[in-house]
Design a protein around this motif. Structure first.
Motif, PDB file in Angstrom:
ATOM      1  N   LEU A  88     -12.859   7.845  -0.397  1.00  0.00           N
ATOM      2  CA  LEU A  88     -13.866   6.961  -0.844  1.00  0.00           C
ATOM      3  C   LEU A  88     -14.545   6.043  -0.179  1.00  0.00           C
ATOM      4  O   LEU A  88     -15.586   5.740  -0.425  1.00  0.00           O
ATOM      5  CB  LEU A  88     -13.560   6.304  -2.248  1.00  0.00           C
ATOM      6  N   THR A  89     -13.819   5.571   0.789  1.00  0.00           N
ATOM      7  CA  THR A  89     -14.389   4.374   1.521  1.00  0.00           C
ATOM      8  C   THR A  89     -14.665   4.790   3.142  1.00  0.00           C
ATOM      9  O   THR A  89     -15.846   4.636   3.512  1.00  0.00           O
ATOM     10  CB  THR A  89     -13.399   3.381   1.950  1.00  0.00           C
ATOM     11  N   GLU A  90     -14.037   5.589   3.741  1.00  0.00           N
ATOM     12  CA  GLU A  90     -14.082   6.106   5.022  1.00  0.00           C
ATOM     13  C   GLU A  90     -14.669   7.416   5.047  1.00  0.00           C
ATOM     14  O   GLU A  90     -15.282   7.894   6.161  1.00  0.00           O
ATOM     15  CB  GLU A  90     -12.868   5.810   5.768  1.00  0.00           C
ATOM     16  N   PHE A  91     -14.837   8.113   4.103  1.00  0.00           N
ATOM     17  CA  PHE A  91     -15.195   9.670   3.963  1.00  0.00           C
ATOM     18  C   PHE A  91     -14.658  10.532   5.023  1.00  0.00           C
ATOM     19  O   PHE A  91     -15.418  11.222   5.654  1.00  0.00           O
ATOM     20  CB  PHE A  91     -16.653   9.680   3.835  1.00  0.00           C
ATOM     21  N   ASP A  92     -13.210  10.276   5.200  1.00  0.00           N
ATOM     22  CA  ASP A  92     -12.492  11.151   6.172  1.00  0.00           C
ATOM     23  C   ASP A  92     -11.563  12.005   5.547  1.00  0.00           C
ATOM     24  O   ASP A  92     -10.540  11.843   5.370  1.00  0.00           O
ATOM     25  CB  ASP A  92     -11.896   9.975   7.093  1.00  0.00           C
ATOM     26  N   TRP A  93     -11.945  13.114   5.174  1.00  0.00           N
ATOM     27  CA  TRP A  93     -11.320  13.864   4.233  1.00  0.00           C
ATOM     28  C   TRP A  93     -10.168  14.733   4.821  1.00  0.00           C
ATOM     29  O   TRP A  93      -9.091  14.860   4.088  1.00  0.00           O
ATOM     30  CB  TRP A  93     -12.383  14.915   3.614  1.00  0.00           C
ATOM     31  N   SER A 126      -6.989   7.262  -1.212  1.00  0.00           N
ATOM     32  CA  SER A 126      -8.182   6.854  -1.783  1.00  0.00           C
ATOM     33  C   SER A 126      -9.273   6.300  -0.827  1.00  0.00           C
ATOM     34  O   SER A 126     -10.318   6.326  -0.729  1.00  0.00           O
ATOM     35  CB  SER A 126      -7.809   6.068  -2.909  1.00  0.00           C
ATOM     36  N   GLN A 127      -8.616   5.355  -0.074  1.00  0.00           N
ATOM     37  CA  GLN A 127      -9.411   4.600   0.955  1.00  0.00           C
ATOM     38  C   GLN A 127     -10.126   5.711   2.004  1.00  0.00           C
ATOM     39  O   GLN A 127     -11.281   5.693   2.381  1.00  0.00           O
ATOM     40  CB  GLN A 127      -8.652   3.548   1.669  1.00  0.00           C
ATOM     41  N   GLN A 163       0.822  -1.374  -0.082  1.00  0.00           N
ATOM     42  CA  GLN A 163       0.089  -0.012   0.077  1.00  0.00           C
ATOM     43  C   GLN A 163       0.752   1.182  -0.058  1.00  0.00           C
ATOM     44  O   GLN A 163       1.794   1.246   0.730  1.00  0.00           O
ATOM     45  CB  GLN A 163      -0.960   0.071   1.247  1.00  0.00           C
TER      46      GLN A 163
END
Length: 293
Positions: A256-261, A252-253, A245
């Motif tokens: 798009l996945t955790e929405f923790d910007w 990206s995770q 990784q």
């Protein structure tokens, strides 16, 4: 009428004409880099929110605190830097050898070698990576040849670190080759012939004449390879395992996945800062003449 315009243009001081030529470049830099980068920095300083991507209108360093307090971020960032260094070293080494072989070749052989590097630039990244799978997978072309000969079992060259490295090399090597070849093509062949006449062997000529001459090209190739590899996403994602990784995959995770910007933006800012620092240090040494001998 055209003559009058030329007369007015010639009356403008050269300094202001140079400034006018720089205006489009400055507008482009501001619109495609500074403005997005400013928004990214602002986003990294927003508060994290449980019900959304971030809390609008707030200020906080929670995103950067997340980077400092999460061990996984340290591991991924360390792997990203080491991955970038590894790909850069391999890409530069391959590029120097390939460019030198191209320079030494003549006629159709040179055209074929140079054309192969140029045509690779017109192939999309996804197509390149699927080509890597077709060639290096356990049932790919390479393993079919090896298992039909000296090997009893196929080599595992994808879905691991070698796969991620090979995929990234497919992306950056054409740029590295052309960077080195552009400088190497200016080398006077008479210098090589003179070194040979004075008793130097081919390897000594390569080390003492060719390498010093192409150091600017090597510098550019290294900068391109490292910059692209530190921000690598498709190669490690498609051809690596879950262990390979990079910061781009983690960003990206988080987005798009955790929405923790805010942590995602903070990690992006740190990654860009590392790349820019490396770039500026390389250019500073280049300007200082340390890389030119």
């Amino acid at each position: 009428m055209p003559g009058s315009w030329r007369g007015r243009l010639s009356a403008v001081p050269s300094r202001w004409r140079a400034v006018a030529l720089l205006v489009p470049l400055l507008v482009l830099d501001i619109s495609v880099f500074l403005v997005p980068m400013g928004y990214l920095i602002r986003l990294s300083l927003a508060e994290r929110a449980t019900g959304g991507a971030f809390a609008e209108g707030t200020w906080s360093i929670e995103g950067y605190r997340y980077l400092l307090e999460t061990p996984l971020v340290y591991e991924i960032f360390r792997f990203t830097i080491l991955f970038g260094v590894l790909v850069t070293v391999l890409a530069v080494a391959i590029a120097v050898v390939y460019a030198y072989a191209t320079w030494r070749a003549t006629g159709p052989a040179r055209t074929l070698l140079l054309g192969g590097a140029v045509l690779s630039l017109f192939t999309t990244i996804v197509v390149k990576l699927f080509a890597v799978v077709l060639v290096f997978s356990p049932r790919g072309v390479l393993n079919e040849l090896l298992t039909a000969g000296p090997l009893a079992e196929p080599l595992l060259l994808i879905d691991n670190l070698p796969g991620a490295v090979i995929g990234q090399l497919y992306i950056v090597i054409p740029y590295a080759i052309l960077s080195v070849y552009a400088v190497l093509s200016t080398l006077d062949e008479r210098l090589v012939e003179a070194a040979l006449d004075l008793g130097a062997d081919r390897f000594a000529v390569f080390r003492e004449v060719v390498i010093p001459h192409v150091r600017p090209g090597i510098t550019v190739a290294a900068i391109i390879s490292f910059t692209w590899s530190v921000g690598a996403y498709p190669g490690p994602f498609l051809l690596g395992s879950g262990s390979e990784q990079t910061t781009a995959i983690l960003i990206s995770q988080l987005l798009l996945t955790e929405f923790d910007w805010p942590p995602a933006a903070a990690l992006a800012v740190v990654t860009v800062a590392v790349v820019l620092t490396t770039l500026m240090a390389s250019l500073w040494r280049f300007d200082a003449g340390d890389l030119l001998g």
